[in-house]
Design a protein around this motif. Structure first.
Motif, PDB file in Angstrom:
ATOM      1  N   ASP A 188       0.832  -1.197   0.000  1.00 34.74           N
ATOM      2  CA  ASP A 188       0.000   0.000   0.000  1.00 34.74           C
ATOM      3  C   ASP A 188       0.870   1.251   0.000  1.00 34.74           C
ATOM      4  O   ASP A 188       0.529   2.260  -0.618  1.00 34.74           O
ATOM      5  CB  ASP A 188      -0.934  -0.011   1.209  1.00 34.74           C
ATOM      6  N   ALA A 189       2.006   1.175   0.689  1.00 35.20           N
ATOM      7  CA  ALA A 189       2.931   2.307   0.677  1.00 35.20           C
ATOM      8  C   ALA A 189       3.490   2.544  -0.720  1.00 35.20           C
ATOM      9  O   ALA A 189       3.562   3.682  -1.195  1.00 35.20           O
ATOM     10  CB  ALA A 189       4.074   2.063   1.672  1.00 35.20           C
ATOM     11  N   ILE A 190       3.870   1.465  -1.389  1.00 35.46           N
ATOM     12  CA  ILE A 190       4.396   1.590  -2.751  1.00 35.46           C
ATOM     13  C   ILE A 190       3.324   2.126  -3.692  1.00 35.46           C
ATOM     14  O   ILE A 190       3.591   2.976  -4.560  1.00 35.46           O
ATOM     15  CB  ILE A 190       4.927   0.234  -3.254  1.00 35.46           C
ATOM     16  N   ARG A 191       2.110   1.647  -3.539  1.00 40.61           N
ATOM     17  CA  ARG A 191       0.991   2.140  -4.351  1.00 40.61           C
ATOM     18  C   ARG A 191       0.889   3.653  -4.272  1.00 40.61           C
ATOM     19  O   ARG A 191       0.655   4.338  -5.281  1.00 40.61           O
ATOM     20  CB  ARG A 191      -0.320   1.516  -3.850  1.00 40.61           C
ATOM     21  N   PHE A 192       1.087   4.187  -3.089  1.00 39.13           N
ATOM     22  CA  PHE A 192       0.926   5.631  -2.877  1.00 39.13           C
ATOM     23  C   PHE A 192       2.201   6.398  -3.228  1.00 39.13           C
ATOM     24  O   PHE A 192       2.180   7.311  -4.053  1.00 39.13           O
ATOM     25  CB  PHE A 192       0.541   5.886  -1.421  1.00 39.13           C
ATOM     26  N   ILE A 193       3.304   6.005  -2.626  1.00 42.91           N
ATOM     27  CA  ILE A 193       4.516   6.812  -2.754  1.00 42.91           C
ATOM     28  C   ILE A 193       5.273   6.534  -4.048  1.00 42.91           C
ATOM     29  O   ILE A 193       6.030   7.375  -4.537  1.00 42.91           O
ATOM     30  CB  ILE A 193       5.433   6.600  -1.529  1.00 42.91           C
ATOM     31  N   GLY A 194       5.083   5.335  -4.624  1.00 45.15           N
ATOM     32  CA  GLY A 194       5.806   4.989  -5.840  1.00 45.15           C
ATOM     33  C   GLY A 194       5.127   5.452  -7.118  1.00 45.15           C
ATOM     34  O   GLY A 194       5.696   5.330  -8.200  1.00 45.15           O
ATOM     35  N   ASN A 195       3.924   5.972  -6.978  1.00 47.65           N
ATOM     36  CA  ASN A 195       3.192   6.480  -8.144  1.00 47.65           C
ATOM     37  C   ASN A 195       3.886   7.737  -8.663  1.00 47.65           C
ATOM     38  O   ASN A 195       4.244   8.629  -7.895  1.00 47.65           O
ATOM     39  CB  ASN A 195       1.746   6.797  -7.751  1.00 47.65           C
ATOM     40  N   SER A 196       4.061   7.799  -9.946  1.00 45.98           N
ATOM     41  CA  SER A 196       4.709   8.958 -10.564  1.00 45.98           C
ATOM     42  C   SER A 196       3.807  10.187 -10.581  1.00 45.98           C
ATOM     43  O   SER A 196       4.265  11.289 -10.875  1.00 45.98           O
ATOM     44  CB  SER A 196       5.106   8.621 -12.001  1.00 45.98           C
ATOM     45  N   ALA A 197       2.518   9.990 -10.290  1.00 48.94           N
ATOM     46  CA  ALA A 197       1.548  11.076 -10.439  1.00 48.94           C
ATOM     47  C   ALA A 197       0.637  11.133  -9.222  1.00 48.94           C
ATOM     48  O   ALA A 197       0.697  10.287  -8.325  1.00 48.94           O
ATOM     49  CB  ALA A 197       0.715  10.861 -11.707  1.00 48.94           C
ATOM     50  N   GLU A 198      -0.231  12.131  -9.202  1.00 49.27           N
ATOM     51  CA  GLU A 198      -1.226  12.239  -8.140  1.00 49.27           C
ATOM     52  C   GLU A 198      -2.221  11.084  -8.239  1.00 49.27           C
ATOM     53  O   GLU A 198      -2.406  10.485  -9.303  1.00 49.27           O
ATOM     54  CB  GLU A 198      -1.985  13.572  -8.258  1.00 49.27           C
ATOM     55  N   GLU A 199      -2.890  10.792  -7.135  1.00 49.81           N
ATOM     56  CA  GLU A 199      -3.826   9.679  -7.069  1.00 49.81           C
ATOM     57  C   GLU A 199      -5.010   9.852  -8.021  1.00 49.81           C
ATOM     58  O   GLU A 199      -5.645   8.872  -8.416  1.00 49.81           O
ATOM     59  CB  GLU A 199      -4.320   9.533  -5.632  1.00 49.81           C
ATOM     60  N   ASP A 200      -5.300  11.098  -8.388  1.00 48.57           N
ATOM     61  CA  ASP A 200      -6.426  11.348  -9.297  1.00 48.57           C
ATOM     62  C   ASP A 200      -5.967  12.046 -10.576  1.00 48.57           C
ATOM     63  O   ASP A 200      -6.672  12.883 -11.130  1.00 48.57           O
ATOM     64  CB  ASP A 200      -7.515  12.162  -8.593  1.00 48.57           C
ATOM     65  N   GLU A 201      -4.785  11.654 -11.054  1.00 51.46           N
ATOM     66  CA  GLU A 201      -4.263  12.202 -12.308  1.00 51.46           C
ATOM     67  C   GLU A 201      -5.143  11.753 -13.485  1.00 51.46           C
ATOM     68  O   GLU A 201      -5.404  10.566 -13.675  1.00 51.46           O
ATOM     69  CB  GLU A 201      -2.819  11.735 -12.525  1.00 51.46           C
ATOM     70  N   LYS A 202      -5.597  12.716 -14.268  1.00 55.30           N
ATOM     71  CA  LYS A 202      -6.464  12.403 -15.400  1.00 55.30           C
ATOM     72  C   LYS A 202      -5.693  11.965 -16.642  1.00 55.30           C
ATOM     73  O   LYS A 202      -6.225  11.215 -17.463  1.00 55.30           O
ATOM     74  CB  LYS A 202      -7.344  13.613 -15.721  1.00 55.30           C
ATOM     75  N   ASP A 203      -4.463  12.433 -16.783  1.00 52.84           N
ATOM     76  CA  ASP A 203      -3.630  12.054 -17.924  1.00 52.84           C
ATOM     77  C   ASP A 203      -2.881  10.769 -17.571  1.00 52.84           C
ATOM     78  O   ASP A 203      -1.850  10.787 -16.899  1.00 52.84           O
ATOM     79  CB  ASP A 203      -2.643  13.179 -18.239  1.00 52.84           C
ATOM     80  N   VAL A 221       1.133   8.260 -15.495  1.00 48.68           N
ATOM     81  CA  VAL A 221       1.016   7.328 -14.369  1.00 48.68           C
ATOM     82  C   VAL A 221       1.861   6.081 -14.606  1.00 48.68           C
ATOM     83  O   VAL A 221       1.643   5.342 -15.560  1.00 48.68           O
ATOM     84  CB  VAL A 221      -0.459   6.916 -14.144  1.00 48.68           C
ATOM     85  N   TYR A 222       2.850   5.855 -13.734  1.00 47.57           N
ATOM     86  CA  TYR A 222       3.673   4.639 -13.789  1.00 47.57           C
ATOM     87  C   TYR A 222       4.381   4.472 -12.445  1.00 47.57           C
ATOM     88  O   TYR A 222       4.384   5.381 -11.608  1.00 47.57           O
ATOM     89  CB  TYR A 222       4.704   4.728 -14.926  1.00 47.57           C
ATOM     90  N   LEU A 223       4.952   3.290 -12.221  1.00 48.11           N
ATOM     91  CA  LEU A 223       5.722   3.041 -11.011  1.00 48.11           C
ATOM     92  C   LEU A 223       7.113   3.628 -11.176  1.00 48.11           C
ATOM     93  O   LEU A 223       7.877   3.207 -12.047  1.00 48.11           O
ATOM     94  CB  LEU A 223       5.811   1.535 -10.734  1.00 48.11           C
ATOM     95  N   ASP A 224       7.436   4.587 -10.334  1.00 47.82           N
ATOM     96  CA  ASP A 224       8.758   5.212 -10.344  1.00 47.82           C
ATOM     97  C   ASP A 224       9.719   4.288  -9.588  1.00 47.82           C
ATOM     98  O   ASP A 224       9.646   4.168  -8.372  1.00 47.82           O
ATOM     99  CB  ASP A 224       8.670   6.582  -9.664  1.00 47.82           C
ATOM    100  N   MET A 225      10.626   3.646 -10.305  1.00 45.32           N
ATOM    101  CA  MET A 225      11.497   2.653  -9.684  1.00 45.32           C
ATOM    102  C   MET A 225      12.519   3.276  -8.724  1.00 45.32           C
ATOM    103  O   MET A 225      12.983   2.605  -7.795  1.00 45.32           O
ATOM    104  CB  MET A 225      12.208   1.831 -10.761  1.00 45.32           C
ATOM    105  N   ALA A 273      -1.203  -0.284 -11.603  1.00 46.08           N
ATOM    106  CA  ALA A 273      -1.097  -1.727 -11.398  1.00 46.08           C
ATOM    107  C   ALA A 273      -0.563  -2.432 -12.651  1.00 46.08           C
ATOM    108  O   ALA A 273       0.276  -3.346 -12.562  1.00 46.08           O
ATOM    109  CB  ALA A 273      -2.456  -2.302 -11.016  1.00 46.08           C
ATOM    110  N   LYS A 274      -1.030  -2.026 -13.806  1.00 43.22           N
ATOM    111  CA  LYS A 274      -0.570  -2.642 -15.054  1.00 43.22           C
ATOM    112  C   LYS A 274       0.923  -2.399 -15.268  1.00 43.22           C
ATOM    113  O   LYS A 274       1.656  -3.282 -15.745  1.00 43.22           O
ATOM    114  CB  LYS A 274      -1.404  -2.114 -16.229  1.00 43.22           C
ATOM    115  N   ASP A 275       1.399  -1.218 -14.881  1.00 44.23           N
ATOM    116  CA  ASP A 275       2.831  -0.948 -15.004  1.00 44.23           C
ATOM    117  C   ASP A 275       3.626  -1.758 -13.987  1.00 44.23           C
ATOM    118  O   ASP A 275       4.733  -2.231 -14.286  1.00 44.23           O
ATOM    119  CB  ASP A 275       3.098   0.548 -14.818  1.00 44.23           C
ATOM    120  N   MET A 276       3.080  -1.943 -12.790  1.00 42.19           N
ATOM    121  CA  MET A 276       3.744  -2.785 -11.784  1.00 42.19           C
ATOM    122  C   MET A 276       3.901  -4.216 -12.281  1.00 42.19           C
ATOM    123  O   MET A 276       4.940  -4.854 -12.057  1.00 42.19           O
ATOM    124  CB  MET A 276       2.947  -2.787 -10.481  1.00 42.19           C
ATOM    125  N   ILE A 277       2.874  -4.735 -12.927  1.00 41.24           N
ATOM    126  CA  ILE A 277       2.934  -6.104 -13.445  1.00 41.24           C
ATOM    127  C   ILE A 277       4.069  -6.227 -14.463  1.00 41.24           C
ATOM    128  O   ILE A 277       4.821  -7.207 -14.462  1.00 41.24           O
ATOM    129  CB  ILE A 277       1.575  -6.504 -14.046  1.00 41.24           C
TER     130      ILE A 277
END
Length: 366
Positions: free
Chosen positions: A254-269, A273-277, A348-352
């Motif tokens: 859950d921490a990675i879901r939040f902090i590892g996101n390259s964008a805001e939780e409600d980014e429209k573009d 949105v991807y996992l920032d490694m 999630a798709k990028d994490m996979i």
């Protein structure tokens, strides 16, 4: 709320001094939160006043019993390591009735805690040192509570990270279509359903005993850690409403879901949105570096899967709430829960795609 109502509530918690003003905090999805300022001993004193969302937390007294017990335990454990725990754990005020809560004449359920001096939170950050400290903060939280009797904690939200039941609830929302919005998100519904097996795998492993239940936070967002405003070292883990038995991998995920996101939780573009490694590695370094010796082999292996599971779970919760008519999460505009759901799906798709890369980073810090 007006000033007189806020002041009266503070009086119920025995706060001393001259009431000055309050500020509404707007970045939370669940509870209503205010920072209240009093003048005492020649300076401003800050308190956090919250009204618990009793639609979400059906038994708020259980919530406060868990919190008061856990914070007292944390305080003792921290003092074993250092002289004081003043800035490292929340301190809740008792009401004038001797309870850690107050119920107003409209049924509102309130609590109050002291503000931790010279602390800051980060909703989103690019600072890898802060992200590493966030990981270490949640890792310390795990370690301090390693011997806490988890079975004594009340289950404040039954099946909170039961991904099997979350999917069943999501399917029921789709079937009922209470808001009539289902047609707006048909593609997202289809894609989430196609990922059900991967989302539910860890929960099923816990039911067979392959993954152990431990005391977990269950809402490990970066903004649930307080940092020293000058050094940015972690101070205290906050927002303890959902502390319950759970899976360490879900807290990590859950921490990675939040902090590892390259964008805001409600980014429209969604192209943003991807996992920032780099962020993934920073958090993993902090968290795994602290807890690695207490993890089983299965826990170690499934940490990356925890990130995917929690991202998909959060996404179907957003999407189900959108279809239900926004009953659970606070929204600023009508389509926000749908936007959040699309964002989580893209993540999630990028994490996979990056699963093997995530696993290599975890192994590095084990």
């Amino acid at each position: 709320m007006d000033h007189e109502e806020i002041k009266n509530l503070c009086d119920r918690f025995g706060i001393q001094g001259e009431y000055k003003y309050y500020e509404l905090i707007t970045n939370g999805h669940i509870n209503k939160t205010y920072v209240v300022y009093f003048f005492r001993d020649g300076e401003l004193k800050d308190y956090i006043l919250q009204r618990i969302n009793t639609y979400v937390f059906k038994n708020p007294i259980d919530v406060m019993n868990n919190i008061s017990s856990v914070t007292q335990y944390l305080r003792l454990k921290i003092k074993e390591r250092q002289d004081t725990a003043k800035r490292n754990v929340l301190h809740y005020q008792k009401s004038i009735d001797g309870l850690y809560y107050y119920i107003d004449d409209k049924g509102g359920f309130w609590r109050c805690c002291r503000y931790i001096d010279d602390s800051v939170t980060f909703n989103m950050t690019e600072d890898l040192k802060v992200i590493e400290e966030c990981g270490a903060g949640f890792g310390d939280f795990q370690n301090y509570l390693a011997e806490y009797p988890a079975d004594e904690l009340a289950i404040v939200i039954p099946h909170f990270h039961n991904t099997v039941m979350r999917y069943a609830t999501f399917k029921k929302s789709v079937e009922d279509n209470l808001s009539g919005r289902k047609a707006n998100v048909e593609n997202e519904i289809k894609e989430y359903l196609e990922l059900e097996d991967i989302a539910t795998k860890m929960y099923k492993m816990s039911k067979t005993g392959e993954l152990p239940l431990k005391v977990t936070h269950n809402d490990t967002k970066c903004n649930n850690v307080l940092f020293d405003k000058n050094t940015h070292e972690h101070l205290a883990v906050i927002d303890l409403d959902t502390v319950m038995p759970g899976l360490v991998g879900f807290d990590f995920g859950d921490a990675i879901r939040f902090i590892g996101n390259s964008a805001e939780e409600d980014e429209k573009d969604l192209s943003k949105v991807y996992l920032d490694m780099k962020k993934f590695e920073a958090f993993t370094k902090g968290f795994v570096g602290v807890v690695k010796d207490s993890l089983t082999e299965k826990e170690k292996e499934t940490l990356p899967l925890g990130a995917i599971s929690m991202t998909l779970e959060c996404g179907i919760r957003f999407l189900g709430d959108y279809i239900d008519g926004d009953k659970y999460f606070n929204v600023d505009y009508p389509e926000q829960n749908a936007v959040r759901a699309k964002c989580q799906l893209a993540l999630a798709k990028d994490m996979i795609k990056k699963y093997d890369e995530m696993a290599d980073v975890v192994k590095k810090y084990l």
